[in-house]
Design an enzyme around this catalytic site. Structure first.
Site, PDB file in Angstrom:
ATOM      1  N   HIS A  98      12.819  -0.134  -3.829  1.00 31.98           N
ATOM      2  CA  HIS A  98      11.239  -0.132  -4.339  1.00 31.98           C
ATOM      3  C   HIS A  98      11.043   1.687  -5.053  1.00 31.98           C
ATOM      4  O   HIS A  98      11.601   1.913  -4.673  1.00 31.98           O
ATOM      5  CB  HIS A  98      10.450   0.110  -3.395  1.00 31.98           C
ATOM      6  CG  HIS A  98       9.297   0.330  -2.627  1.00 31.98           C
ATOM      7  ND1 HIS A  98       8.091   1.675  -3.588  1.00 31.98           N
ATOM      8  CD2 HIS A  98       8.183  -0.335  -2.350  1.00 31.98           C
ATOM      9  CE1 HIS A  98       7.258   1.441  -3.610  1.00 31.98           C
ATOM     10  NE2 HIS A  98       6.601  -0.002  -2.988  1.00 31.98           N
ATOM     11  N   GLU A 168       7.415  -4.996 -10.359  1.00 30.30           N
ATOM     12  CA  GLU A 168       6.301  -3.896  -9.432  1.00 30.30           C
ATOM     13  C   GLU A 168       6.145  -2.700 -10.660  1.00 30.30           C
ATOM     14  O   GLU A 168       7.503  -1.683 -10.806  1.00 30.30           O
ATOM     15  CB  GLU A 168       7.382  -3.723  -8.384  1.00 30.30           C
ATOM     16  CG  GLU A 168       6.421  -2.444  -8.081  1.00 30.30           C
ATOM     17  CD  GLU A 168       7.560  -1.616  -6.937  1.00 30.30           C
ATOM     18  OE1 GLU A 168       8.464  -1.520  -7.722  1.00 30.30           O
ATOM     19  OE2 GLU A 168       6.754  -0.772  -5.803  1.00 30.30           O
TER      20      GLU A 168
HETATM   21  C1  PEP Z   1       3.897  -1.811  -3.223  1.00 31.71           C
HETATM   22  O1  PEP Z   1       4.276  -0.707  -2.714  1.00 31.71           O
HETATM   23  O2  PEP Z   1       5.280  -2.116  -3.918  1.00 31.71           O
HETATM   24  C2  PEP Z   1       2.702  -2.273  -3.603  1.00 31.71           C
HETATM   25  C3  PEP Z   1       3.061  -3.047  -4.508  1.00 31.71           C
HETATM   26  O3  PEP Z   1       2.111  -0.866  -3.098  1.00 31.71           O
HETATM   27  P1  PEP Z   1       0.543  -1.129  -2.731  1.00 31.71           P
HETATM   28  O4  PEP Z   1      -0.352  -1.958  -2.927  1.00 31.71           O
HETATM   29  O5  PEP Z   1       0.020  -1.109  -2.411  1.00 31.71           O
HETATM   30  O6  PEP Z   1       0.108  -1.020  -5.129  1.00 31.71           O
END
Ligand code: PEP
Length: 257
Positions: A98, A168
């Site tokens: 992450h 992401e």
């Molecule tokens: C994440 O933790 O990968 C994330 C996408 O967080 P959020 O949905 O709060 O942006």
């Protein structure tokens, strides 16, 4: 527009929330209640490590995941948690790489690569986060490809069906105030490119079978378009997963009617 050929996968990343086991169990129970009659979506809840044994003792309708693991099997690694420990506590998934771990804990691609391999070795599904740092970066594709080359280096074609990838983009994560989600178009471009890279590595058929999720400010209002137009097979959900009502609505919205 996309037709839904894979069961959507929604992974709740609670991060370092909530502060007590009592609140964690109450939140999990509400989510469980809300999704109990939904079979068209697979839901995975990833609470902080300390709540995993508590959830494991319950019978829930969601799968259990962790937010991180170590790459060694056991030994003198103070404060770390092995993939086998998670597996033995009922986890099926583990989030690896992450961006918050890269940014706050200096986790490198080499470390992430080892964690991906270690989790597969014990039968955990690694949920591997991949994404560019800056919005509009001209090098975004190169960044994605480089990350995929390193992080997936040890995975065979056969093992490829046992991984989940998340697009992401770091700039879209809601923990930074005022941040906006990527657009479905951004998401579609990145996910198509990731599929191309996967197809080059493992062939078209294997690439097609891999779930690629979107993560970054997903809400009940936008989940549908990430699936319908963005090419995502589901989402990694941070902030919106901490409110049971919001998260259950988001789960329902992910089913294309
Ligand atoms: C994440 O933790 O990968 C994330 C996408 O967080 P959020 O949905 O709060 O942006």
């Amino acid at each position: 527009m996309k037709t839904q050929n894979k069961k959507p996968l929604l992974i709740a990343n609670w991060k370092m929330n909530p502060p007590s086991a009592k609140e964690a169990l109450a939140l999990a129970k509400k989510v469980d209640q809300g999704i109990k009659n939904i079979s068209d979506v697979q839901v995975v809840l990833c609470p902080p490590f300390v709540y995993i044994p508590i959830f494991h003792a319950e019978k829930f309708n969601f799968l259990l995941g962790a937010q991180n693991c170590f790459w060694q099997k056991q030994g003198a690694f103070t404060g770390e948690i092995s993939p086998a420990m998670l597996k033995n506590l009922g986890c099926s998934h583990v989030i690896i790489g992450h961006s918050e771990r890269k940014n706050y804990l200096s986790e490198t691609y080499e470390v992430i690569r080892q964690k991906v391999k270690a989790s597969l070795d014990v039968g955990l599904i690694p949920v591997v986060c991949i994404g560019e740092k800056a919005q509009g970066s001209p090098n975004a594709k190169r960044e994605l490809e480089l990350q995929m080359q390193i992080l997936l280096a040890d995975i065979s074609r056969t093992q490829s069906s046992k991984i989940v990838l998340v697009y992401e983009p770091e700039w879209a994560i809601s923990s930074v105030k005022g941040v906006q989600a990527a657009t479905p178009q951004d998401c579609e471009a990145a996910i198509s490119f990731m599929k191309e890279v996967l197809a080059r590595k493992w062939g078209e058929a294997s690439a097609k079978g891999i779930h690629i999720l979107y993560g970054g400010s997903v809400r009940k209002e936008n989940i549908r378009e990430f699936i319908e137009k963005g090419g995502a097979d589901g989402a990694l959900v941070g902030a919106a997963s901490l409110n049971a009502q919001e998260f259950v609505s988001l789960v329902k919205e992910s089913i294309l009617g």
